[in-house]
Design a protein around this motif. Structure first.
Motif, PDB file in Angstrom:
ATOM      1  N   UNK A 119      12.525  12.053   1.023  1.00  0.00           N
ATOM      2  CA  UNK A 119      12.159  11.392  -0.224  1.00  0.00           C
ATOM      3  C   UNK A 119      10.694  11.670  -0.562  1.00  0.00           C
ATOM      4  N   UNK A 120       9.882  11.904   0.459  1.00  0.00           N
ATOM      5  CA  UNK A 120       8.448  12.046   0.261  1.00  0.00           C
ATOM      6  C   UNK A 120       8.032  13.405  -0.279  1.00  0.00           C
ATOM      7  N   UNK A 121       8.848  14.432  -0.172  1.00  0.00           N
ATOM      8  CA  UNK A 121       8.379  15.757  -0.532  1.00  0.00           C
ATOM      9  C   UNK A 121       8.021  15.822  -2.011  1.00  0.00           C
ATOM     10  N   UNK A 122       6.792  16.279  -2.272  1.00  0.00           N
ATOM     11  CA  UNK A 122       6.304  16.435  -3.623  1.00  0.00           C
ATOM     12  C   UNK A 122       5.900  15.143  -4.309  1.00  0.00           C
ATOM     13  N   UNK A 123       5.960  14.018  -3.620  1.00  0.00           N
ATOM     14  CA  UNK A 123       5.636  12.747  -4.255  1.00  0.00           C
ATOM     15  C   UNK A 123       4.133  12.495  -4.227  1.00  0.00           C
ATOM     16  N   UNK A 124       3.722  11.627  -5.082  1.00  0.00           N
ATOM     17  CA  UNK A 124       2.325  11.227  -5.139  1.00  0.00           C
ATOM     18  C   UNK A 124       2.244   9.709  -4.973  1.00  0.00           C
ATOM     19  N   UNK A 125       3.001   9.202  -4.013  1.00  0.00           N
ATOM     20  CA  UNK A 125       3.033   7.768  -3.787  1.00  0.00           C
ATOM     21  C   UNK A 125       1.745   7.255  -3.187  1.00  0.00           C
ATOM     22  N   UNK A 126       1.636   5.944  -3.131  1.00  0.00           N
ATOM     23  CA  UNK A 126       0.467   5.285  -2.543  1.00  0.00           C
ATOM     24  C   UNK A 126       0.728   4.987  -1.079  1.00  0.00           C
ATOM     25  N   UNK A 127      -0.350   4.866  -0.330  1.00  0.00           N
ATOM     26  CA  UNK A 127      -0.288   4.449   1.071  1.00  0.00           C
ATOM     27  C   UNK A 127      -0.794   3.020   1.168  1.00  0.00           C
ATOM     28  N   UNK A 128      -0.082   2.217   1.932  1.00  0.00           N
ATOM     29  CA  UNK A 128      -0.496   0.842   2.178  1.00  0.00           C
ATOM     30  C   UNK A 128      -0.597   0.641   3.681  1.00  0.00           C
ATOM     31  N   UNK A 129      -1.631  -0.082   4.095  1.00  0.00           N
ATOM     32  CA  UNK A 129      -1.922  -0.280   5.512  1.00  0.00           C
ATOM     33  C   UNK A 129      -1.737  -1.746   5.866  1.00  0.00           C
ATOM     34  N   UNK A 130      -1.062  -1.988   7.008  1.00  0.00           N
ATOM     35  CA  UNK A 130      -0.808  -3.344   7.487  1.00  0.00           C
ATOM     36  C   UNK A 130      -1.357  -3.465   8.894  1.00  0.00           C
ATOM     37  N   UNK A 131      -2.138  -4.516   9.135  1.00  0.00           N
ATOM     38  CA  UNK A 131      -2.692  -4.806  10.450  1.00  0.00           C
ATOM     39  C   UNK A 131      -2.564  -6.315  10.625  1.00  0.00           C
ATOM     40  N   UNK A 132      -1.551  -6.777  11.384  1.00  0.00           N
ATOM     41  CA  UNK A 132      -1.231  -8.198  11.458  1.00  0.00           C
ATOM     42  C   UNK A 132      -2.339  -9.111  11.995  1.00  0.00           C
ATOM     43  N   UNK A 133      -3.214  -8.603  12.833  1.00  0.00           N
ATOM     44  CA  UNK A 133      -4.245  -9.458  13.435  1.00  0.00           C
ATOM     45  C   UNK A 133      -5.469  -9.583  12.536  1.00  0.00           C
ATOM     46  N   UNK A 134      -5.972  -8.468  12.040  1.00  0.00           N
ATOM     47  CA  UNK A 134      -7.226  -8.477  11.298  1.00  0.00           C
ATOM     48  C   UNK A 134      -7.057  -8.288   9.793  1.00  0.00           C
ATOM     49  N   UNK A 135      -5.839  -8.055   9.323  1.00  0.00           N
ATOM     50  CA  UNK A 135      -5.602  -7.869   7.895  1.00  0.00           C
ATOM     51  C   UNK A 135      -5.530  -9.199   7.167  1.00  0.00           C
ATOM     52  N   UNK A 136      -5.512  -9.102   5.841  1.00  0.00           N
ATOM     53  CA  UNK A 136      -5.366 -10.292   4.995  1.00  0.00           C
ATOM     54  C   UNK A 136      -4.543  -9.887   3.777  1.00  0.00           C
ATOM     55  N   UNK A 137      -3.576 -10.705   3.419  1.00  0.00           N
ATOM     56  CA  UNK A 137      -2.706 -10.369   2.304  1.00  0.00           C
ATOM     57  C   UNK A 137      -3.433 -10.383   0.964  1.00  0.00           C
TER      58      UNK A 137
END
Length: 71
Positions: free
Chosen positions: A14-32
């Motif tokens: 599904x990813x080939x040729x796409x220009x999607x966004x990347x999202x990063x999740x870090x359960x300990x130090x992240x914040x929604x």
């Protein structure tokens, strides 16, 4: 597609040729309240990251896990 510690879950075709966004999740130090669009401002939960994705755009969620150690 979700990328967890070196393993990809989902259909990478599904990813080939796409220009999607990347999202990063870090359960300990992240914040929604963060944008989740950089490793310096990760989200805390997969649900928050999922809610930022757009179907068909080719977005990717990277899940990282911090390990706290005590001595």
């Amino acid at each position: 597609m979700v990328y967890i510690h070196g393993r990809t879950h989902g259909n990478p075709g599904i990813m080939s040729g796409s220009r999607g966004k990347s999202f990063f999740v870090e359960p300990v130090f992240g914040a929604d309240g963060n944008s989740g669009e950089s490793m310096d401002a990760p989200l805390q939960t997969l649900l928050a990251a999922y809610n930022k994705t757009v179907s068909g755009r080719g977005d990717v969620i990277y899940l990282f896990s911090s390990v706290a150690s005590t001595t």
